[in-house]
Design an enzyme around this catalytic site. Structure first.
Site: not given
Ligand code: EPZ
Length: 415
Positions: A22-23, A116, A121, A304, A396
């Site tokens: 998915k990701n 989610c 986020r 995850d 999803r």
């Molecule tokens: C991706 O989400 C994945 N989703 C998530 O999988 C996964 O948990 C996550 O990466 C971490 O590996 C998809 O790929 C569609 P991040 P993403 O940006 O990109 C903070 C699932 O279950 N952050 O690495 O949103 C954020 O709040 C989903 O398949 C900021 O502060 O993750 C979090 O605390 C859930 N500012 C941390 O960084 C930003 O601009 C990691 O977020 C962006 C992120």
């Protein structure tokens, strides 16, 4: 709202074929927008997030066709740079179209993404990087309006290796003048898959798998064909389910090298995990606690997998301590596991899991994709009947979730 009715207490035994990630497929679908072309993607999972991504591409004017797990997207006809709030709120990955739209049209109008609920986020890192590339981004009445005359290259270091921000900046940088060097980039395998797709279609991106990416701009993509990598989180989920129920599974197409942090924990918990010619297998043993399990960016323990593995260790002998270091509110599945008899105390970023002998059925509601999967795992390991509502969360990201579990002996009725 969908419901799973589960009669637990039976070991999961059988074979499951792991679907495409998915990701990985979601950023790749956004990437097809960067340059007009015809893109053929194989091993695409049949999940609602993919349908949502196709709805976004269709709303922008693209044409597409789905035949089994192959999706063909024609992005030549794309003519709009606006995505409706209704489409944006369906999933977090919708934000990845921002970078693609800026690369294609030099502008984008969309709202904050949904997805989610795992705590705050924000998208500040996405916007910080896009502004570094020369984009003007303003928030007007809850809408994000971005525009840029010409994206410029240069070096940018992410304050945190955000997966989504890394992907968004890769897509935007494809249209920059010169080269963008992205430092402290995320190293998740899904980033490598996105880069593999883009380089197959004419891009020149170096450094996949490392935290320094070099993206050469100004090389339009020329369409192409690509096979999406297997879903490592689906793999982790089925491994945890087999461990939780004292079963044994063979996971076809799984890539063990993508989830070594998870298999290391499950081995320490007492499971026997092996590699096969075409995937991997797990034979559960009497489970013992593992501590600490601290989530981290790749190649640390993936956030995850936290909920599914917690469900598996709810019946492990001893005390397991989880530390969630990626998201601020990712223990929302804990109350449901406790309703099934688990002894878990979530305090701040820590969850203390005191193993119990047995779990019992309960009526619970899924909170998010991986939290809902954790509830299914606990229900399979529990004695008696459970009902899990809001199964659209699981749909999803897991193709044929209940059907796959049923094929391994689970008693699940989809309502
Ligand atoms: C991706 O989400 C994945 N989703 C998530 O999988 C996964 O948990 C996550 O990466 C971490 O590996 C998809 O790929 C569609 P991040 P993403 O940006 O990109 C903070 C699932 O279950 N952050 O690495 O949103 C954020 O709040 C989903 O398949 C900021 O502060 O993750 C979090 O605390 C859930 N500012 C941390 O960084 C930003 O601009 C990691 O977020 C962006 C992120």
């Amino acid at each position: 709202m969908g419901t799973y009715q589960i009669y637990g207490g039976k070991p999961l035994c059988g074979e499951i074929s792991i679907h495409g990630a998915k990701n990985s497929v979601l950023p790749i679908l956004a990437a097809t927008l960067v340059s007009g072309g015809v893109y053929r993607l194989h091993n695409c999972p049949n999940i609602s997030d993919v349908a949502s991504a196709l709805d976004i591409l269709r709303s922008l004017g693209c044409r597409m066709e789905q035949r089994g797990d192959t999706i063909t997207v024609d992005t030549y006809p794309a003519g709009s740079a606006e995505i409706s709030a209704g489409l944006m709120k369906k999933m977090r990955a919708a934000i990845l179209f921002l970078g693609a739209l800026l690369a294609r049209f030099g502008q984008a109008r969309l709202s904050h993404p949904g997805g989610c609920v795992l705590g705050q986020r924000p998208i500040d890192l996405h916007l910080m990087g896009l502004r570094h590339l020369g984009a003007q981004c303003a928030e007007v009445d809850g809408e994000l309006i971005c525009r840029v005359e010409k994206l410029k290259g240069g070096t940018f270091a992410l304050p945190f290796p955000s997966v989504g921000a890394t992907e968004n900046l890769i897509l935007a940088a494809l249209a920059c003048e010169g080269e963008m060097i992205l430092c402290n980039a995320a190293r998740e395998p899904e980033i490598g898959d996105l880069i593999g797709f883009l380089n197959t279609c004419g891009a020149e991106i170096r450094g996949a798998g490392t935290s320094v990416l070099r993206i050469r701009g100004g090389r339009p993509l020329h369409g192409g064909e690509y096979t999406v990598m297997p879903d490592r989180m689906e793999t982790a989920t089925y491994l945890a389910a087999a461990a939780a129920t004292g079963g044994s599974v063979v996971l076809q197409n799984a890539l063990p090298c993508h989830l070594t942090a998870v298999t290391e924990v499950l081995r320490r918990a007492g499971c026997h995990i092996g590699e096969t010619k075409t995937g991997m297998c797990l034979q559960a043993g009497p489970l013992r606690a593992v501590s600490p399990i601290r989530t981290a960016p790749y190649d640390g323990f993936p956030t995850d997998a936290q909920a599914p593995v917690m469900a598996a260790l709810a019946k492990a002998r001893g005390v397991s301590i989880f530390e969630e270091a990626i998201f601020s509110d990712r223990f929302r599945h804990v109350p449901a596991l406790c309703a099934m008899g688990a002894k878990i105390r979530a305090v701040g970023a820590q969850a203390i899991v005191e193993g119990v002998e047995t779990l019992h059925g309960a009526h619970v509601t899924a909170t998010d994709l991986r939290g809902g999967a954790a509830m299914v795992i606990a229900a399979l390991a529990a004695e008696g009947e459970s009902r899990i509502d809001a199964t659209e969360h699981m749909e999803r990201g897991y193709e044929a979730f209940a059907e796959n579990l049923r094929a391994c002996g689970a008693q699940i009725i989809i309502q």
